[in-house]
Design a protein around this motif. Sequence first.
Motif, PDB file in Angstrom:
ATOM      1  N   ARG A   1       0.816  -1.207   0.000  1.00  0.00           N
ATOM      2  CA  ARG A   1       0.000   0.000   0.000  1.00  0.00           C
ATOM      3  C   ARG A   1       0.852   1.261   0.000  1.00  0.00           C
ATOM      4  N   THR A   2       1.981   1.206   0.675  1.00  0.00           N
ATOM      5  CA  THR A   2       2.835   2.384   0.736  1.00  0.00           C
ATOM      6  C   THR A   2       3.455   2.712  -0.614  1.00  0.00           C
ATOM      7  N   ALA A   3       3.383   1.788  -1.575  1.00  0.00           N
ATOM      8  CA  ALA A   3       3.907   2.053  -2.918  1.00  0.00           C
ATOM      9  C   ALA A   3       2.835   2.585  -3.854  1.00  0.00           C
ATOM     10  N   TRP A   4       1.575   2.617  -3.406  1.00  0.00           N
ATOM     11  CA  TRP A   4       0.491   3.055  -4.281  1.00  0.00           C
ATOM     12  C   TRP A   4       0.650   4.496  -4.776  1.00  0.00           C
ATOM     13  N   PRO A   5       1.127   5.441  -3.944  1.00  0.00           N
ATOM     14  CA  PRO A   5       1.286   6.805  -4.468  1.00  0.00           C
ATOM     15  C   PRO A   5       2.163   6.871  -5.712  1.00  0.00           C
ATOM     16  N   THR A   6       3.210   6.041  -5.768  1.00  0.00           N
ATOM     17  CA  THR A   6       4.060   6.011  -6.953  1.00  0.00           C
ATOM     18  C   THR A   6       3.283   5.524  -8.162  1.00  0.00           C
ATOM     19  N   VAL A   7       2.442   4.513  -7.939  1.00  0.00           N
ATOM     20  CA  VAL A   7       1.615   4.002  -9.030  1.00  0.00           C
ATOM     21  C   VAL A   7       0.618   5.059  -9.489  1.00  0.00           C
ATOM     22  N   LEU A   8       0.017   5.773  -8.516  1.00  0.00           N
ATOM     23  CA  LEU A   8      -0.973   6.788  -8.863  1.00  0.00           C
ATOM     24  C   LEU A   8      -0.377   7.933  -9.662  1.00  0.00           C
ATOM     25  N   LEU A   9       0.910   8.230  -9.416  1.00  0.00           N
ATOM     26  CA  LEU A   9       1.565   9.289 -10.183  1.00  0.00           C
ATOM     27  C   LEU A   9       1.564   8.990 -11.673  1.00  0.00           C
ATOM     28  N   ALA A  10       1.465   7.713 -12.017  1.00  0.00           N
ATOM     29  CA  ALA A  10       1.482   7.320 -13.420  1.00  0.00           C
ATOM     30  C   ALA A  10       0.167   7.622 -14.124  1.00  0.00           C
ATOM     31  N   VAL A  11      -0.890   7.864 -13.355  1.00  0.00           N
ATOM     32  CA  VAL A  11      -2.190   8.148 -13.954  1.00  0.00           C
ATOM     33  C   VAL A  11      -2.191   9.566 -14.512  1.00  0.00           C
ATOM     34  N   PRO A  12      -2.552   9.742 -15.765  1.00  0.00           N
ATOM     35  CA  PRO A  12      -2.536  11.081 -16.362  1.00  0.00           C
ATOM     36  C   PRO A  12      -3.321  12.087 -15.528  1.00  0.00           C
ATOM     37  N   GLY A  13      -2.705  13.235 -15.264  1.00  0.00           N
ATOM     38  CA  GLY A  13      -3.358  14.312 -14.524  1.00  0.00           C
ATOM     39  C   GLY A  13      -3.131  14.282 -13.036  1.00  0.00           C
ATOM     40  N   VAL A  14      -2.751  13.122 -12.478  1.00  0.00           N
ATOM     41  CA  VAL A  14      -2.598  13.014 -11.021  1.00  0.00           C
ATOM     42  C   VAL A  14      -1.412  13.836 -10.529  1.00  0.00           C
ATOM     43  N   ALA A  15      -0.307  13.816 -11.268  1.00  0.00           N
ATOM     44  CA  ALA A  15       0.873  14.573 -10.841  1.00  0.00           C
ATOM     45  C   ALA A  15       0.559  16.062 -10.757  1.00  0.00           C
ATOM     46  N   GLY A  16      -0.134  16.580 -11.774  1.00  0.00           N
ATOM     47  CA  GLY A  16      -0.503  17.986 -11.759  1.00  0.00           C
ATOM     48  C   GLY A  16      -1.446  18.310 -10.615  1.00  0.00           C
ATOM     49  N   LEU A  17      -2.403  17.407 -10.363  1.00  0.00           N
ATOM     50  CA  LEU A  17      -3.339  17.597  -9.257  1.00  0.00           C
ATOM     51  C   LEU A  17      -2.599  17.602  -7.926  1.00  0.00           C
ATOM     52  N   PHE A  18      -1.696  16.642  -7.755  1.00  0.00           N
ATOM     53  CA  PHE A  18      -0.939  16.576  -6.501  1.00  0.00           C
ATOM     54  C   PHE A  18      -0.082  17.824  -6.327  1.00  0.00           C
ATOM     55  N   ALA A  19       0.515  18.315  -7.418  1.00  0.00           N
ATOM     56  CA  ALA A  19       1.332  19.523  -7.345  1.00  0.00           C
ATOM     57  C   ALA A  19       0.501  20.703  -6.851  1.00  0.00           C
ATOM     58  N   ARG A  20      -0.746  20.792  -7.323  1.00  0.00           N
ATOM     59  CA  ARG A  20      -1.612  21.894  -6.891  1.00  0.00           C
ATOM     60  C   ARG A  20      -2.049  21.722  -5.437  1.00  0.00           C
ATOM     61  N   LEU A  21      -2.398  20.495  -5.079  1.00  0.00           N
ATOM     62  CA  LEU A  21      -2.866  20.243  -3.716  1.00  0.00           C
ATOM     63  C   LEU A  21      -1.763  20.445  -2.678  1.00  0.00           C
ATOM     64  N   SER A  22      -0.522  20.198  -3.087  1.00  0.00           N
ATOM     65  CA  SER A  22       0.593  20.266  -2.138  1.00  0.00           C
ATOM     66  C   SER A  22       1.419  21.540  -2.285  1.00  0.00           C
ATOM     67  N   ARG A  23       0.877  22.534  -2.995  1.00  0.00           N
ATOM     68  CA  ARG A  23       1.690  23.726  -3.280  1.00  0.00           C
ATOM     69  C   ARG A  23       2.082  24.490  -2.013  1.00  0.00           C
ATOM     70  N   ASP A  24       1.317  24.303  -0.925  1.00  0.00           N
ATOM     71  CA  ASP A  24       1.641  25.011   0.316  1.00  0.00           C
ATOM     72  C   ASP A  24       2.590  24.220   1.216  1.00  0.00           C
ATOM     73  N   TRP A  25       2.939  23.016   0.819  1.00  0.00           N
ATOM     74  CA  TRP A  25       3.879  22.237   1.615  1.00  0.00           C
ATOM     75  C   TRP A  25       5.268  22.850   1.512  1.00  0.00           C
ATOM     76  N   THR A  26       5.983  22.866   2.617  1.00  0.00           N
ATOM     77  CA  THR A  26       7.358  23.351   2.578  1.00  0.00           C
ATOM     78  C   THR A  26       8.264  22.244   2.043  1.00  0.00           C
ATOM     79  N   ALA A  27       9.449  22.656   1.598  1.00  0.00           N
ATOM     80  CA  ALA A  27      10.412  21.670   1.121  1.00  0.00           C
ATOM     81  C   ALA A  27      10.780  20.694   2.229  1.00  0.00           C
ATOM     82  N   GLU A  28      10.865  21.180   3.456  1.00  0.00           N
ATOM     83  CA  GLU A  28      11.217  20.290   4.563  1.00  0.00           C
ATOM     84  C   GLU A  28      10.112  19.271   4.813  1.00  0.00           C
TER      85      GLU A  28
END
Length: 326
Positions: free
Chosen positions: A163-190
């Motif tokens: 299950r902990t590897a599922w996020p990597t698999v989900l990144l392969a789905v078209p559009g998910v990477a862009g969605l995650f980038a928007r959802l996590s835009r307020d996360w700090t680098a740390e």
Amino acid sequence: MSSTELPETRTADTAPASPLPRTVRVAEGEELRSVALPGLTLTVRSRPGGRTGLPPALYVHGLGGSSQNWSALMPLLADLVDGEAVDLPGFGDSPPPDDGNYSVTGHARAVIRLLDASGRGPVHLFGNSMGGAVATRVAAVRPDLVRTLTLVSPALPELRAQRTAWPTVLLAVPGVAGLFARLSRDWTAEQRVRGVLSLCYGDPGQVTEEGLRHAVEEMERRLELPYFWDAMARSSRGIVDAYTLGGQHGLWRQAERVLAPTLLVYGGRDRLVSYRMARRAAASFRGSRLLSLPDAGHVAMMEYPGTVAAAARELIADHDARHDGS
């Protein structure tokens, strides 16, 4: 940027200066160079051997990683091999490939082209995670380029991913990477780095404050790259595609074709590549040897570089002894 820089002075008519691009960290004893190939530019991190005439080695990182992932291991083998670590296309300091090919085959082709252009082959080839899949493919299709093969948690197909590897698999789905980038835009680098460490290390507490600081600086640099999420998404898709590929091009079939002596390193706390895959890998790579590290996570060469180096030294020494005697 240096903390000793003087504050910028502006006049009312002066436009703000563009920020200088962040530079990639180079550890003491390492050198960086850029290798230009048709349609492809690769950054190579080298640690020259302790003496001349040493056999060459090449280190290949995993998804989201870079040649820096090998900085802890490379000096421990510098008296034995002339080591180089490559930034795969779109990762580290290497720009995206002109053809946009981030498949496992595309990355393997980049490694092969680098070795052919440099004339350094055959090499002692190391790979971690996605880099392990890439190295497996290189060793299978170009055995003339590989002396020995060391794979640390190689990303070979699993029927049931953790299950902990599922996020990597989900990144392969078209559009998910862009969605995650928007959802996590307020996360700090740390925050991002600590998340990666918890996923990749068996014990994230082993990371020093200095190591954490360097990782945060590198994350800040990568997030400024316009192709960061695209490279992650396309490479994730490439791994998923490689998992579903059957026939002679399937990774497990290619593992069976590898002729080079192989060392397999698996961590008991790996949350991305299941520890249970070690047995199948040991059966697939002919004459392989297995190093099991119960407390290690996904990047054993960073967590336990001394232990991994000792096992790699035995593999390389045994190969060289047989080669010298032939």
